[in-house]
Design a protein around this motif. Structure first.
Motif, PDB file in Angstrom:
ATOM      1  N   ASP A  61      20.045   1.764   3.181  1.00 50.29           N
ATOM      2  CA  ASP A  61      19.401   2.877   2.880  1.00 50.29           C
ATOM      3  C   ASP A  61      18.939   3.732   4.130  1.00 50.29           C
ATOM      4  N   TYR A  62      19.032   3.019   5.392  1.00 50.82           N
ATOM      5  CA  TYR A  62      18.449   3.810   6.616  1.00 50.82           C
ATOM      6  C   TYR A  62      19.641   4.349   7.455  1.00 50.82           C
ATOM      7  N   TYR A  63      20.831   4.167   6.850  1.00 54.71           N
ATOM      8  CA  TYR A  63      22.141   4.512   7.359  1.00 54.71           C
ATOM      9  C   TYR A  63      22.060   6.130   7.637  1.00 54.71           C
ATOM     10  N   GLY A  64      22.158   6.510   8.735  1.00 52.59           N
ATOM     11  CA  GLY A  64      22.558   7.966   8.966  1.00 52.59           C
ATOM     12  C   GLY A  64      21.107   8.873   8.758  1.00 52.59           C
ATOM     13  N   ILE A  65      20.188   8.250   8.569  1.00 51.19           N
ATOM     14  CA  ILE A  65      18.799   9.327   8.198  1.00 51.19           C
ATOM     15  C   ILE A  65      18.392   9.894   9.355  1.00 51.19           C
ATOM     16  N   ILE A  66      17.810  11.033   9.524  1.00 45.63           N
ATOM     17  CA  ILE A  66      17.164  11.707  10.539  1.00 45.63           C
ATOM     18  C   ILE A  66      15.674  11.853  10.256  1.00 45.63           C
ATOM     19  N   ARG A  67      15.443  12.214   9.147  1.00 43.13           N
ATOM     20  CA  ARG A  67      14.176  12.312   8.751  1.00 43.13           C
ATOM     21  C   ARG A  67      13.604  11.434   7.845  1.00 43.13           C
ATOM     22  N   VAL A  68      12.329  10.964   7.494  1.00 43.03           N
ATOM     23  CA  VAL A  68      11.933  10.127   6.723  1.00 43.03           C
ATOM     24  C   VAL A  68      12.093  10.508   5.314  1.00 43.03           C
ATOM     25  N   SER A  69      11.683  11.817   5.233  1.00 41.25           N
ATOM     26  CA  SER A  69      12.014  12.360   3.786  1.00 41.25           C
ATOM     27  C   SER A  69      13.170  12.233   3.313  1.00 41.25           C
ATOM     28  N   GLU A  70      14.054  11.725   3.989  1.00 38.74           N
ATOM     29  CA  GLU A  70      15.634  11.701   3.486  1.00 38.74           C
ATOM     30  C   GLU A  70      15.647  10.337   2.666  1.00 38.74           C
ATOM     31  N   LEU A  71      14.807   9.318   2.908  1.00 37.55           N
ATOM     32  CA  LEU A  71      14.971   8.239   2.292  1.00 37.55           C
ATOM     33  C   LEU A  71      14.556   8.254   0.680  1.00 37.55           C
ATOM     34  N   THR A  72      15.408   7.520   0.074  1.00 41.03           N
ATOM     35  CA  THR A  72      15.418   7.611  -1.177  1.00 41.03           C
ATOM     36  C   THR A  72      14.129   6.676  -1.831  1.00 41.03           C
ATOM     37  N   LYS A  73      13.587   6.824  -3.114  1.00 44.22           N
ATOM     38  CA  LYS A  73      12.538   5.973  -3.389  1.00 44.22           C
ATOM     39  C   LYS A  73      12.997   4.607  -3.741  1.00 44.22           C
ATOM     40  N   PRO A  74      12.255   3.564  -3.465  1.00 42.72           N
ATOM     41  CA  PRO A  74      12.712   2.005  -3.598  1.00 42.72           C
ATOM     42  C   PRO A  74      13.077   1.914  -5.222  1.00 42.72           C
ATOM     43  N   ARG A  75      14.045   1.153  -5.414  1.00 37.69           N
ATOM     44  CA  ARG A  75      14.683   0.726  -6.365  1.00 37.69           C
ATOM     45  C   ARG A  75      13.773  -0.155  -6.933  1.00 37.69           C
ATOM     46  N   ARG A  76      13.737  -0.640  -8.318  1.00 46.87           N
ATOM     47  CA  ARG A  76      12.981  -1.542  -8.911  1.00 46.87           C
ATOM     48  C   ARG A  76      13.064  -2.989  -8.133  1.00 46.87           C
ATOM     49  N   LYS A  77      14.281  -3.410  -7.829  1.00 49.55           N
ATOM     50  CA  LYS A  77      14.198  -4.575  -7.174  1.00 49.55           C
ATOM     51  C   LYS A  77      13.769  -4.801  -5.850  1.00 49.55           C
ATOM     52  N   ASP A  78      13.545  -3.520  -4.913  1.00 47.06           N
ATOM     53  CA  ASP A  78      12.623  -3.350  -3.903  1.00 47.06           C
ATOM     54  C   ASP A  78      11.309  -3.866  -3.922  1.00 47.06           C
ATOM     55  N   THR A  79      10.643  -3.466  -5.167  1.00 47.81           N
ATOM     56  CA  THR A  79       9.285  -3.872  -5.317  1.00 47.81           C
ATOM     57  C   THR A  79       8.914  -4.977  -6.172  1.00 47.81           C
ATOM     58  N   VAL A  80       9.816  -5.251  -6.927  1.00 50.25           N
ATOM     59  CA  VAL A  80       9.453  -6.434  -7.859  1.00 50.25           C
ATOM     60  C   VAL A  80      10.110  -7.813  -7.314  1.00 50.25           C
ATOM     61  N   GLN A  81      11.172  -7.823  -6.863  1.00 54.13           N
ATOM     62  CA  GLN A  81      11.795  -8.948  -6.328  1.00 54.13           C
ATOM     63  C   GLN A  81      12.302  -8.697  -4.946  1.00 54.13           C
TER      64      GLN A  81
END
Length: 430
Positions: free
Chosen positions: A394-414
């Motif tokens: 998810d961090y490939y090619g980002i320039i600003r932190v605002s470009e990050l997508t919201k964490p998917r469900r498995k990012d927070t639960v598992q």
């Protein structure tokens, strides 16, 4: 003054004292880094009997667990008292591990030593023919190249003058140094044998009391840390044990298989010294990344003295064998036990070898994998608190932190699944 304030100020004072102590320690370490590592090596030398005991117990522990996990339930089903069943099962498992370990070592050396003896005798008996072949080769080159002959003659004259000066000046002092070195080597050999015996006795105590030691460590962790932190440390301990068991024991089994296959292949190809070469290849294969090169180079030079064409066949055979090991045998036995990329494997071996020598070559990768996991886990925990994704892609090619997508469900639960996916992606790059 209330007791709560006293406790608060006491904690502040203790924290400040710890910070000051750690800061002074870091200053001392970085201002005299060679001295610090020399002190660490000296401490490792003092603790070497216990370290040897831990290593022996670690290698014998799977055999002991194999018997204990099967015998103990059977004894309980036979209506034996739990305490008596545990002691009997522990005793039987310990004896089984020691006997099987001794039989494996005896079988290994009983098969290996006669073959090694024949190989060494063959090398010694053919030494004259090796010398004559090298002499003929050098003579042919010098006859065809008179300029090289003149360089060689000057080099021989320089070497003769050096030897004459050495005999008349520093010969006696060098002999004294050699005698001192031999004395030191004999003392080191005796000390090594004593350390091995003490380590063997220590391994018996460790295997017998491993449950008690583990319970004491857990007791200490529970007393010092909060429940959530203690649970996390327990998880790190289980992960570390899984890495060491999977990597070290798996690497030993993998190297033994490679040694056997190498012996069979050399016997089929009728290459010289199959037992000696297979032993070197099998032992050095324990070392990740550099092991195949460390073992193949001296073996190829040894075969080159006998027959250059056979040395060429040997190099091709070793390349094929290492490809089979790296793509078929190794992944089947080791699996994804490390989960770090090839760059970090190379970096961990390089740094650990420079600091701790041969032991660093073998243990550098699993130790770094544990450190990598701890740092990665801390970073992922901090990202989850901030509501950021933990998947590296998810961090490939980002320039600003605002470009990050919201964490998917498995990012927070598992989060464990996410880490496993990242580890799998890293492993594919090896």
């Amino acid at each position: 003054m209330p007791k709560n304030d006293d406790r608060k100020y006491f904690k502040w004072g203790l924290t400040a004292l710890c910070v000051i102590f750690i800061s002074i320690l870091l200053v001392v370490i970085f201002t005299n880094l060679p001295g610090f590592f020399a002190m660490i090596r000296a401490l490792m030398g003092i603790l070497s009997p216990l370290i040897i005991g831990v290593v022996i117990a670690f290698l014998l522990n799977p055999l002991a667990n194999f018997v204990d996990s099967r015998l103990h339930p059977v004894l309980l089903r036979c209506k034996m008292k739990p305490e008596k069943a545990e002691k009997l099962s522990r005793t039987a498992s310990l004896l089984f591990a020691l006997v099987m370990g001794a039989l494996i070592v005896y079988a290994f050396f009983s098969m290996l030593l006669p073959q090694l003896y024949e190989s060494v005798i063959g090398i010694a008996s053919n030494a004259q023919s090796y010398y004559e072949s090298i002499e003929r080769w050098v003579t042919n080159i010098l006859d065809d190249n008179p300029e090289i002959l003149s360089y060689v003659e000057r080099a021989l004259d320089t070497g003769f003058e050096f030897i004459k000066n050495w005999l008349t000046t520093s010969f006696l002092s060098d002999v004294q140094k050699v005698v001192s070195t031999l004395t030191t080597s004999v003392v080191a050999l005796v000390s090594g044998v004593i350390n091995l015996l003490v380590g063997f006795v220590a391994s018996i105590y460790i295997l017998w009391s491993k449950k008690t030691f583990l319970a004491q460590i857990k007791k200490m962790i529970v007393a010092l840390f909060k429940p959530a932190t203690a649970d996390h440390l327990f998880e790190i301990g289980r992960y570390s044990n899984r890495i060491f068991n999977g990597f070290v024991i798996g690497k030993i089994i993998d190297s033994a298989i490679i040694g056997v296959i190498c012996y069979i292949g050399m016997a089929i190809l009728k290459l010289p010294y199959p037992a000696l070469v297979s032993t070197i290849i099998g032992v050095t294969n324990i070392i990740p990344f550099f092991g195949p090169f460390i073992g193949a180079v001296p073996c190829a030079l040894l075969i080159l003295l006998v027959n250059p064409l056979q040395a060429f066949y040997f190099i091709i055979f070793i390349i094929v064998l290492q490809q089979i090991d790296g793509n078929v045998i190794g992944p089947k036995i080791l699996g994804n036990t490390v989960g770090i990329s090839g760059f970090w494997v190379l970096a961990s071996i390089t740094v650990a070898t420079g600091l701790f020598g041969f032991a660093g070559m073998i243990l550098g990768v699993p130790v770094f994998a544990i450190i990598y996991m701890i740092i990665s886990d801390a970073i992922n925990a901090a990202l989850r608190k901030k509501g950021r994704p933990t998947i590296t892609t998810d961090y490939y090619g980002i320039i600003r932190v605002s470009e990050l997508t919201k964490p998917r469900r498995k990012d927070t639960v598992q989060p464990e699944t996410v880490e496993a996916e990242d580890a799998g992606k890293s492993e594919k790059t090896v």
